[in-house]
Design an enzyme around this catalytic site. Structure first.
Site, PDB file in Angstrom:
ATOM      1  N   TYR A 147       0.898  -1.220   0.062  1.00  0.00           N
ATOM      2  CA  TYR A 147      -0.177   0.148   0.034  1.00  0.00           C
ATOM      3  C   TYR A 147       0.867   1.314   0.104  1.00  0.00           C
ATOM      4  CZ  TYR A 147      -3.418   3.248   1.685  1.00  0.00           C
ATOM      5  OH  TYR A 147      -4.186   4.396   1.765  1.00  0.00           O
ATOM      6  N   ASP A 242       9.311   2.724  -0.425  1.00  0.00           N
ATOM      7  CA  ASP A 242       8.358   3.322   0.426  1.00  0.00           C
ATOM      8  C   ASP A 242       8.536   3.223   2.093  1.00  0.00           C
ATOM      9  OD1 ASP A 242       6.160   4.091   1.961  1.00  0.00           O
ATOM     10  OD2 ASP A 242       4.698   3.448   0.671  1.00  0.00           O
ATOM     11  N   LYS A 270       4.195   8.835   8.884  1.00  0.00           N
ATOM     12  CA  LYS A 270       4.059   8.347  10.206  1.00  0.00           C
ATOM     13  C   LYS A 270       4.939   8.823  11.119  1.00  0.00           C
ATOM     14  CE  LYS A 270       1.090   4.945   8.362  1.00  0.00           C
ATOM     15  NZ  LYS A 270       0.916   4.239   7.145  1.00  0.00           N
TER      16      LYS A 270
HETATM   17  C1  LIG Z   1       0.412   4.560   5.716  1.00  0.00           C
HETATM   18  C2  LIG Z   1       1.194   4.360   4.635  1.00  0.00           C
HETATM   19  C3  LIG Z   1       1.143   5.243   3.479  1.00  0.00           C
HETATM   20  C4  LIG Z   1       0.118   6.565   3.083  1.00  0.00           C
HETATM   21  O1  LIG Z   1       0.360   7.337   4.361  1.00  0.00           O
HETATM   22  P1  LIG Z   1      -0.887   8.292   4.648  1.00  0.00           P
HETATM   23  O2  LIG Z   1      -0.186   9.318   5.779  1.00  0.00           O
HETATM   24  O3  LIG Z   1      -1.972   7.347   5.340  1.00  0.00           O
HETATM   25  O4  LIG Z   1      -1.367   9.061   3.394  1.00  0.00           O
HETATM   26  C5  LIG Z   1       1.947   5.071   2.449  1.00  0.00           C
HETATM   27  N1  LIG Z   1       2.697   3.964   2.369  1.00  0.00           N
HETATM   28  C6  LIG Z   1       2.611   2.940   3.368  1.00  0.00           C
HETATM   29  C7  LIG Z   1       3.719   1.808   3.369  1.00  0.00           C
HETATM   30  C8  LIG Z   1       1.799   3.350   4.405  1.00  0.00           C
HETATM   31  O5  LIG Z   1       1.873   2.441   5.365  1.00  0.00           O
END
Ligand SMILES: *Cc1c(COP(=O)(O)O)cnc(C)c1O
Length: 434
Positions: A147, A242, A270
Protein backbone atom coordinates in the site's frame (compact mmCIF):
# COMPACT_ATOMS: atom_id res chain seq x y z
CA UNK A 1 -16.58 -12.16 30.73
CA UNK A 2 -18.49 -8.93 31.23
CA UNK A 3 -19.33 -7.05 28.02
CA UNK A 4 -17.95 -3.51 28.06
CA UNK A 5 -20.35 -0.61 27.98
CA UNK A 6 -19.96 1.28 24.70
CA UNK A 7 -23.09 3.39 24.90
CA UNK A 8 -21.43 6.78 24.40
CA UNK A 9 -19.40 5.47 21.48
CA UNK A 10 -22.56 4.04 19.92
CA UNK A 11 -24.32 7.36 20.34
CA UNK A 12 -21.45 9.29 18.76
CA UNK A 13 -21.26 6.81 15.92
CA UNK A 14 -24.96 7.26 15.16
CA UNK A 15 -24.42 11.01 15.03
CA UNK A 16 -21.24 10.65 12.98
CA UNK A 17 -23.05 8.54 10.39
CA UNK A 18 -25.25 11.52 9.60
CA UNK A 19 -22.37 13.82 8.74
CA UNK A 20 -19.33 11.73 7.77
CA UNK A 21 -19.35 8.91 5.19
CA UNK A 22 -19.51 5.72 7.22
CA UNK A 23 -19.02 7.83 10.33
CA UNK A 24 -15.24 7.76 9.96
CA UNK A 25 -12.49 9.74 8.28
CA UNK A 26 -10.54 6.67 7.15
CA UNK A 27 -12.23 3.36 6.26
CA UNK A 28 -10.41 0.93 8.56
CA UNK A 29 -11.61 2.88 11.59
CA UNK A 30 -15.15 1.66 10.93
CA UNK A 31 -14.39 -1.75 12.53
CA UNK A 32 -16.51 -3.28 9.75
CA UNK A 33 -14.32 -6.28 9.13
CA UNK A 34 -14.55 -7.30 12.78
CA UNK A 35 -18.33 -6.87 12.87
CA UNK A 36 -18.45 -4.02 15.35
CA UNK A 37 -19.02 -0.31 15.48
CA UNK A 38 -15.99 1.83 16.27
CA UNK A 39 -15.05 2.94 19.74
CA UNK A 40 -14.50 6.66 20.09
CA UNK A 41 -11.33 7.60 21.91
CA UNK A 42 -11.16 10.20 24.61
CA UNK A 43 -7.44 10.17 25.41
CA UNK A 44 -4.23 8.21 25.35
CA UNK A 45 -1.33 7.86 27.77
CA UNK A 46 1.69 5.61 27.34
CA UNK A 47 0.57 2.24 25.97
CA UNK A 48 -3.11 2.84 26.66
CA UNK A 49 -6.11 4.65 25.26
CA UNK A 50 -9.32 5.45 27.08
CA UNK A 51 -12.62 5.55 25.21
CA UNK A 52 -15.48 7.99 25.79
CA UNK A 53 -17.25 5.42 27.99
CA UNK A 54 -14.24 5.25 30.29
CA UNK A 55 -12.96 1.83 29.15
CA UNK A 56 -9.19 1.48 28.98
CA UNK A 57 -7.32 -0.55 26.40
CA UNK A 58 -3.73 -1.52 25.79
CA UNK A 59 -3.32 -0.04 22.33
CA UNK A 60 -1.67 -1.92 19.46
CA UNK A 61 -2.91 0.52 16.82
CA UNK A 62 -0.89 3.47 18.11
CA UNK A 63 -2.27 5.73 15.38
CA UNK A 64 -1.14 3.09 12.83
CA UNK A 65 2.50 3.67 13.47
CA UNK A 66 3.53 7.22 14.34
CA UNK A 67 3.62 6.75 18.11
CA UNK A 68 6.83 4.84 18.63
CA UNK A 69 7.14 6.42 22.08
CA UNK A 70 3.52 5.77 23.07
CA UNK A 71 0.70 8.23 23.66
CA UNK A 72 1.32 11.75 25.01
CA UNK A 73 4.97 11.15 25.75
CA UNK A 74 5.99 13.99 28.04
CA UNK A 75 9.46 14.49 26.56
CA UNK A 76 7.90 14.72 23.13
CA UNK A 77 5.26 17.22 24.16
CA UNK A 78 7.73 19.46 25.93
CA UNK A 79 7.82 22.86 24.27
CA UNK A 80 4.86 22.25 21.98
CA UNK A 81 2.82 25.01 23.65
CA UNK A 82 5.64 27.51 23.19
CA UNK A 83 5.71 26.59 19.53
CA UNK A 84 1.93 27.04 19.21
CA UNK A 85 2.13 30.39 20.94
CA UNK A 86 4.64 31.60 18.36
CA UNK A 87 2.13 31.00 15.57
CA UNK A 88 0.77 27.90 13.90
CA UNK A 89 1.72 28.41 10.27
CA UNK A 90 3.45 31.05 8.17
CA UNK A 91 3.89 29.86 4.62
CA UNK A 92 7.39 31.31 4.86
CA UNK A 93 10.48 29.24 5.73
CA UNK A 94 11.25 28.48 9.39
CA UNK A 95 14.44 27.24 11.02
CA UNK A 96 12.89 23.98 12.22
CA UNK A 97 12.33 22.86 8.60
CA UNK A 98 16.07 23.03 7.97
CA UNK A 99 16.87 21.12 11.15
CA UNK A 100 14.30 18.49 10.28
CA UNK A 101 15.58 18.01 6.73
CA UNK A 102 19.17 17.74 7.99
CA UNK A 103 18.22 15.13 10.55
CA UNK A 104 16.38 12.97 8.01
CA UNK A 105 19.25 13.24 5.53
CA UNK A 106 21.84 12.33 8.18
CA UNK A 107 19.76 9.35 9.27
CA UNK A 108 19.07 7.90 5.85
CA UNK A 109 22.03 6.42 3.97
CA UNK A 110 20.59 7.10 0.51
CA UNK A 111 18.93 10.48 1.01
CA UNK A 112 20.81 13.67 0.03
CA UNK A 113 17.83 16.01 -0.03
CA UNK A 114 14.29 15.84 1.23
CA UNK A 115 11.01 17.66 0.62
CA UNK A 116 8.34 17.76 3.35
CA UNK A 117 4.69 17.06 2.54
CA UNK A 118 1.61 16.39 4.68
CA UNK A 119 0.98 12.66 4.38
CA UNK A 120 2.42 9.40 3.16
CA UNK A 121 0.03 9.51 0.22
CA UNK A 122 1.48 12.83 -0.89
CA UNK A 123 5.01 11.53 -0.44
CA UNK A 124 4.59 8.51 -2.72
CA UNK A 125 2.52 10.42 -5.28
CA UNK A 126 5.14 13.17 -5.47
CA UNK A 127 8.09 10.77 -5.55
CA UNK A 128 6.57 9.00 -8.55
CA UNK A 129 6.04 12.28 -10.35
CA UNK A 130 9.65 13.23 -9.76
CA UNK A 131 10.87 9.80 -10.87
CA UNK A 132 8.81 10.09 -14.04
CA UNK A 133 10.12 13.59 -14.67
CA UNK A 134 13.68 12.51 -14.03
CA UNK A 135 13.60 9.48 -16.33
CA UNK A 136 11.21 10.97 -18.85
CA UNK A 137 9.30 7.67 -18.75
CA UNK A 138 5.76 6.83 -17.72
CA UNK A 139 5.46 3.27 -16.49
CA UNK A 140 5.77 2.33 -12.85
CA UNK A 141 5.97 -1.04 -11.14
CA UNK A 142 4.26 -1.80 -7.85
CA UNK A 143 3.58 -5.01 -5.94
CA UNK A 144 0.29 -6.58 -5.08
CA UNK A 145 -0.42 -6.15 -1.37
CA UNK A 146 1.88 -3.15 -0.94
CA UNK A 147 0.00 0.00 0.00
CA UNK A 148 1.35 3.40 -0.91
CA UNK A 149 -1.55 5.66 -0.02
CA UNK A 150 -4.62 6.43 -2.07
CA UNK A 151 -3.40 8.39 -5.10
CA UNK A 152 -5.01 7.24 -8.36
CA UNK A 153 -2.05 5.59 -10.04
CA UNK A 154 -1.42 3.38 -7.01
CA UNK A 155 -4.97 2.14 -6.39
CA UNK A 156 -4.51 -0.95 -8.52
CA UNK A 157 -4.41 -4.69 -8.22
CA UNK A 158 -3.12 -7.17 -10.74
CA UNK A 159 -5.42 -7.96 -13.61
CA UNK A 160 -6.62 -11.45 -14.37
CA UNK A 161 -4.16 -12.05 -17.20
CA UNK A 162 -0.71 -13.44 -16.43
CA UNK A 163 0.77 -10.03 -17.11
CA UNK A 164 0.42 -7.57 -14.92
CA UNK A 165 -1.41 -4.48 -16.09
CA UNK A 166 -3.11 -2.98 -13.11
CA UNK A 167 -6.85 -2.63 -12.86
CA UNK A 168 -8.32 0.07 -10.63
CA UNK A 169 -9.34 -1.09 -7.16
CA UNK A 170 -11.71 1.82 -6.77
CA UNK A 171 -14.42 3.42 -8.86
CA UNK A 172 -13.36 6.94 -9.71
CA UNK A 173 -9.90 5.84 -10.79
CA UNK A 174 -9.89 6.06 -14.59
CA UNK A 175 -8.40 3.06 -16.38
CA UNK A 176 -6.23 5.53 -18.25
CA UNK A 177 -4.65 6.65 -14.99
CA UNK A 178 -3.49 3.16 -14.11
CA UNK A 179 -2.60 1.98 -17.60
CA UNK A 180 1.04 2.73 -16.83
CA UNK A 181 1.01 0.92 -13.49
CA UNK A 182 2.39 -2.60 -13.76
CA UNK A 183 1.68 -4.94 -10.86
CA UNK A 184 4.14 -7.66 -9.86
CA UNK A 185 4.24 -10.30 -7.14
CA UNK A 186 6.02 -9.41 -3.91
CA UNK A 187 9.20 -11.40 -3.22
CA UNK A 188 9.06 -12.81 -6.75
CA UNK A 189 11.93 -11.55 -8.86
CA UNK A 190 10.76 -13.58 -11.86
CA UNK A 191 7.60 -11.52 -12.10
CA UNK A 192 9.73 -8.37 -12.10
CA UNK A 193 12.17 -9.70 -14.72
CA UNK A 194 9.29 -10.57 -17.00
CA UNK A 195 7.94 -7.04 -16.83
CA UNK A 196 11.37 -5.49 -17.36
CA UNK A 197 12.08 -7.73 -20.33
CA UNK A 198 8.96 -6.40 -21.97
CA UNK A 199 8.87 -2.77 -20.82
CA UNK A 200 12.24 -2.10 -19.21
CA UNK A 201 13.08 1.00 -21.23
CA UNK A 202 9.69 2.55 -20.42
CA UNK A 203 9.78 1.96 -16.66
CA UNK A 204 10.33 5.14 -14.66
CA UNK A 205 10.25 3.59 -11.22
CA UNK A 206 9.74 0.58 -9.02
CA UNK A 207 8.02 1.40 -5.74
CA UNK A 208 8.09 -1.12 -2.91
CA UNK A 209 7.57 -1.47 0.83
CA UNK A 210 10.88 -3.09 1.84
CA UNK A 211 8.92 -4.83 4.59
CA UNK A 212 5.29 -5.21 3.61
CA UNK A 213 3.26 -3.70 6.42
CA UNK A 214 -0.14 -3.43 4.78
CA UNK A 215 -0.82 -7.11 4.12
CA UNK A 216 -0.11 -8.06 7.68
CA UNK A 217 3.66 -8.14 7.96
CA UNK A 218 5.50 -9.72 5.04
CA UNK A 219 9.25 -9.06 5.09
CA UNK A 220 10.93 -8.51 1.76
CA UNK A 221 13.59 -11.13 1.19
CA UNK A 222 17.05 -9.67 0.91
CA UNK A 223 17.67 -11.30 -2.50
CA UNK A 224 14.42 -9.83 -3.74
CA UNK A 225 15.25 -6.27 -2.67
CA UNK A 226 18.77 -6.70 -3.98
CA UNK A 227 17.28 -7.98 -7.24
CA UNK A 228 15.16 -4.84 -7.50
CA UNK A 229 18.23 -2.72 -6.90
CA UNK A 230 20.18 -4.51 -9.64
CA UNK A 231 17.46 -4.54 -12.27
CA UNK A 232 16.58 -0.86 -11.79
CA UNK A 233 20.24 0.07 -12.18
CA UNK A 234 20.47 -2.07 -15.32
CA UNK A 235 17.46 -0.37 -16.93
CA UNK A 236 17.98 3.13 -15.57
CA UNK A 237 14.77 3.11 -13.53
CA UNK A 238 14.38 4.77 -10.15
CA UNK A 239 14.05 2.47 -7.13
CA UNK A 240 11.72 3.94 -4.53
CA UNK A 241 11.52 2.50 -1.03
CA UNK A 242 8.25 3.38 0.63
CA UNK A 243 9.47 3.60 4.22
CA UNK A 244 6.35 5.27 5.57
CA UNK A 245 6.05 2.44 8.11
CA UNK A 246 9.60 1.09 8.23
CA UNK A 247 11.42 4.44 8.35
CA UNK A 248 12.78 5.17 11.84
CA UNK A 249 11.00 1.97 13.03
CA UNK A 250 13.25 -0.92 12.00
CA UNK A 251 16.32 1.15 12.75
CA UNK A 252 17.18 4.84 12.83
CA UNK A 253 18.19 4.48 9.19
CA UNK A 254 15.08 2.46 8.32
CA UNK A 255 14.89 -0.65 6.18
CA UNK A 256 17.66 0.59 3.90
CA UNK A 257 20.06 0.50 6.84
CA UNK A 258 18.88 -2.94 7.98
CA UNK A 259 19.11 -4.51 4.52
CA UNK A 260 22.15 -2.51 3.45
CA UNK A 261 20.45 -1.58 0.18
CA UNK A 262 20.30 1.99 -1.06
CA UNK A 263 17.26 3.01 -3.07
CA UNK A 264 17.30 6.11 -5.29
CA UNK A 265 14.35 7.65 -3.49
CA UNK A 266 12.65 7.13 -0.15
CA UNK A 267 9.19 8.05 1.15
CA UNK A 268 8.52 8.77 4.80
CA UNK A 269 5.48 9.43 6.95
CA UNK A 270 4.01 8.29 10.26
CA UNK A 271 6.95 8.32 12.75
CA UNK A 272 8.50 11.46 11.27
CA UNK A 273 5.39 13.38 12.33
CA UNK A 274 4.95 11.72 15.75
CA UNK A 275 1.19 11.93 15.31
CA UNK A 276 0.93 15.16 13.37
CA UNK A 277 0.13 15.10 9.65
CA UNK A 278 3.52 14.77 7.96
CA UNK A 279 5.13 13.00 5.05
CA UNK A 280 8.37 13.47 3.17
CA UNK A 281 10.15 12.21 0.10
CA UNK A 282 13.82 12.39 -0.62
CA UNK A 283 16.65 10.83 -2.51
CA UNK A 284 19.74 11.42 -4.54
CA UNK A 285 20.60 15.05 -5.12
CA UNK A 286 20.46 14.70 -8.88
CA UNK A 287 16.90 13.39 -8.71
CA UNK A 288 15.68 15.78 -6.02
CA UNK A 289 17.02 18.75 -8.00
CA UNK A 290 14.28 17.96 -10.52
CA UNK A 291 11.80 19.37 -7.99
CA UNK A 292 10.46 22.90 -8.39
CA UNK A 293 11.76 25.59 -7.91
CA UNK A 294 15.22 24.16 -8.79
CA UNK A 295 13.85 21.92 -11.50
CA UNK A 296 10.76 21.62 -13.67
CA UNK A 297 8.73 19.02 -11.71
CA UNK A 298 5.97 20.82 -9.84
CA UNK A 299 5.11 19.90 -6.27
CA UNK A 300 3.88 22.25 -3.53
CA UNK A 301 1.96 22.52 -0.25
CA UNK A 302 0.40 25.35 1.73
CA UNK A 303 1.03 23.58 5.04
CA UNK A 304 4.12 21.60 4.06
CA UNK A 305 6.81 21.90 6.72
CA UNK A 306 4.24 23.22 9.17
CA UNK A 307 6.06 24.42 12.31
CA UNK A 308 3.99 22.37 14.79
CA UNK A 309 4.39 19.21 12.76
CA UNK A 310 8.11 19.89 12.31
CA UNK A 311 8.54 20.59 15.99
CA UNK A 312 6.95 17.27 16.96
CA UNK A 313 8.70 15.33 14.23
CA UNK A 314 12.08 16.81 15.02
CA UNK A 315 11.64 16.11 18.71
CA UNK A 316 10.62 12.53 17.99
CA UNK A 317 13.54 11.84 15.68
CA UNK A 318 15.97 13.52 18.08
CA UNK A 319 14.83 11.29 20.93
CA UNK A 320 15.34 8.24 18.70
CA UNK A 321 18.71 9.49 17.55
CA UNK A 322 19.94 10.02 21.09
CA UNK A 323 18.61 6.67 22.35
CA UNK A 324 19.46 4.16 19.66
CA UNK A 325 19.04 1.35 22.21
CA UNK A 326 15.34 2.02 21.70
CA UNK A 327 15.50 -0.20 18.61
CA UNK A 328 16.95 -3.14 20.54
CA UNK A 329 14.44 -2.66 23.31
CA UNK A 330 11.52 -2.50 20.92
CA UNK A 331 12.71 -5.64 19.21
CA UNK A 332 13.02 -7.38 22.58
CA UNK A 333 9.41 -6.49 23.33
CA UNK A 334 8.34 -7.84 19.95
CA UNK A 335 10.30 -11.06 20.51
CA UNK A 336 8.60 -11.49 23.87
CA UNK A 337 5.17 -11.18 22.27
CA UNK A 338 6.17 -13.48 19.42
CA UNK A 339 7.41 -16.11 21.83
CA UNK A 340 4.34 -15.87 24.06
CA UNK A 341 1.89 -16.15 21.19
CA UNK A 342 3.85 -18.99 19.62
CA UNK A 343 3.62 -20.92 22.89
CA UNK A 344 -0.12 -20.31 22.94
CA UNK A 345 -0.47 -21.50 19.35
CA UNK A 346 1.46 -24.64 20.18
CA UNK A 347 -0.54 -25.36 23.33
CA UNK A 348 -3.78 -24.95 21.42
CA UNK A 349 -2.57 -26.80 18.32
CA UNK A 350 -4.12 -24.28 15.95
CA UNK A 351 -3.39 -22.95 12.46
CA UNK A 352 -2.03 -19.54 13.22
CA UNK A 353 1.38 -18.00 12.62
CA UNK A 354 3.31 -15.10 14.06
CA UNK A 355 5.48 -13.23 11.60
CA UNK A 356 8.00 -10.83 13.06
CA UNK A 357 10.65 -8.65 11.48
CA UNK A 358 12.54 -6.50 13.99
CA UNK A 359 9.74 -4.79 15.95
CA UNK A 360 7.09 -5.34 13.27
CA UNK A 361 4.66 -8.13 14.12
CA UNK A 362 1.55 -9.78 12.82
CA UNK A 363 -0.55 -12.76 13.89
CA UNK A 364 -1.89 -14.48 10.78
CA UNK A 365 -4.87 -16.78 11.07
CA UNK A 366 -3.43 -19.46 8.79
CA UNK A 367 -0.30 -21.57 8.47
CA UNK A 368 2.66 -19.91 6.73
CA UNK A 369 4.81 -19.28 4.89
CA UNK A 370 3.70 -15.77 3.98
CA UNK A 371 5.71 -14.31 1.14
CA UNK A 372 3.16 -12.40 -0.88
CA UNK A 373 -0.41 -11.19 -1.12
CA UNK A 374 -1.83 -14.55 -2.24
CA UNK A 375 -0.29 -16.25 0.78
CA UNK A 376 -1.88 -13.88 3.26
CA UNK A 377 -5.26 -14.22 1.55
CA UNK A 378 -5.41 -17.76 3.00
CA UNK A 379 -6.14 -16.29 6.42
CA UNK A 380 -9.39 -16.92 8.22
CA UNK A 381 -10.68 -13.39 8.66
CA UNK A 382 -13.81 -14.56 10.48
CA UNK A 383 -11.71 -16.16 13.17
CA UNK A 384 -9.68 -12.96 13.33
CA UNK A 385 -12.90 -11.01 13.92
CA UNK A 386 -13.84 -13.26 16.84
CA UNK A 387 -10.33 -12.97 18.21
CA UNK A 388 -10.42 -9.18 17.89
CA UNK A 389 -13.72 -8.95 19.78
CA UNK A 390 -12.49 -11.24 22.56
CA UNK A 391 -9.31 -9.19 22.92
CA UNK A 392 -11.29 -5.95 23.00
CA UNK A 393 -13.51 -7.27 25.80
CA UNK A 394 -10.34 -7.97 27.76
CA UNK A 395 -9.09 -4.45 27.25
CA UNK A 396 -6.74 -4.96 24.32
CA UNK A 397 -7.15 -2.90 21.19
CA UNK A 398 -5.76 -4.53 18.06
CA UNK A 399 -6.03 -3.36 14.47
CA UNK A 400 -9.66 -3.99 13.48
CA UNK A 401 -8.59 -6.03 10.44
CA UNK A 402 -6.44 -9.11 9.87
CA UNK A 403 -4.11 -7.58 7.31
CA UNK A 404 -2.47 -4.96 9.50
CA UNK A 405 0.61 -4.88 11.65
CA UNK A 406 0.54 -4.89 15.42
CA UNK A 407 2.05 -1.55 16.40
CA UNK A 408 4.20 -1.63 19.48
CA UNK A 409 5.63 1.35 21.30
CA UNK A 410 8.37 1.94 23.85
CA UNK A 411 5.60 2.51 26.39
CA UNK A 412 4.45 -1.12 26.21
CA UNK A 413 6.05 -2.64 29.30
CA UNK A 414 6.38 -6.18 30.63
CA UNK A 415 3.10 -5.94 32.47
CA UNK A 416 1.13 -5.00 29.37
CA UNK A 417 2.90 -7.58 27.26
CA UNK A 418 2.33 -10.40 29.75
CA UNK A 419 -1.32 -9.49 30.05
CA UNK A 420 -1.59 -9.40 26.23
CA UNK A 421 -0.14 -12.90 25.97
CA UNK A 422 -2.52 -14.24 28.61
CA UNK A 423 -5.51 -12.72 26.84
CA UNK A 424 -4.20 -13.94 23.50
CA UNK A 425 -4.45 -17.52 24.78
CA UNK A 426 -8.04 -17.10 25.92
CA UNK A 427 -9.13 -15.27 22.78
CA UNK A 428 -7.45 -17.74 20.41
CA UNK A 429 -9.06 -20.61 22.27
CA UNK A 430 -12.51 -19.11 21.76
CA UNK A 431 -11.85 -18.11 18.14
CA UNK A 432 -10.76 -21.62 17.19
CA UNK A 433 -13.58 -23.38 19.11
CA UNK A 434 -16.19 -21.68 16.99
C1 LIG B 1 0.31 4.63 5.78
C2 LIG B 1 1.07 4.38 4.55
C3 LIG B 1 1.02 5.25 3.46
C4 LIG B 1 0.07 6.41 3.38
O1 LIG B 1 0.30 7.35 4.34
P1 LIG B 1 -0.89 8.38 4.73
O2 LIG B 1 -0.24 9.32 5.67
O3 LIG B 1 -1.97 7.55 5.33
O4 LIG B 1 -1.33 9.02 3.46
C5 LIG B 1 1.89 5.02 2.40
N1 LIG B 1 2.73 3.98 2.41
C6 LIG B 1 2.77 3.10 3.43
C7 LIG B 1 3.75 1.98 3.39
C8 LIG B 1 1.92 3.26 4.51
O5 LIG B 1 1.94 2.35 5.50
Amino acid sequence: MKELNHSKSEELFKEALKYIPGGVNSPVRAFKSVGLNPIFVDSGKGPKVKDVDGNEYIDYICSWGPLLLGHSNSELLEGILDTINKGTSFGIPTEIEVKMAKLIVEASPSVDMVRMVNSGTEATMSALRVARGYTNRNKIVKFEGCYHGHSDALLVKSGSGTITFGVPTSPGVPEDTVKDTLVCTYNDMDSVKEVFQKYGKEIAAVIVEPVGGNMGVVPGKKEFLKGLRDITIKYGSVLIFDEVITGFRLAFGGAQEVYGIQPDMTCFGKIIGAGLPVGAYGGKREIMEMVSPVGPVYQAGTLSGNPLAMHMGYKNLSILKNNKNIYDELEKKAIKIEKGINENIEKLGINATVVRFKAMLCLFFAKGPFENFKDVMKCDTEKYAIYFREMLKRGILLAPAQFEAMFLSMAHGDEEIEYTIKCNYEALKIAFEK
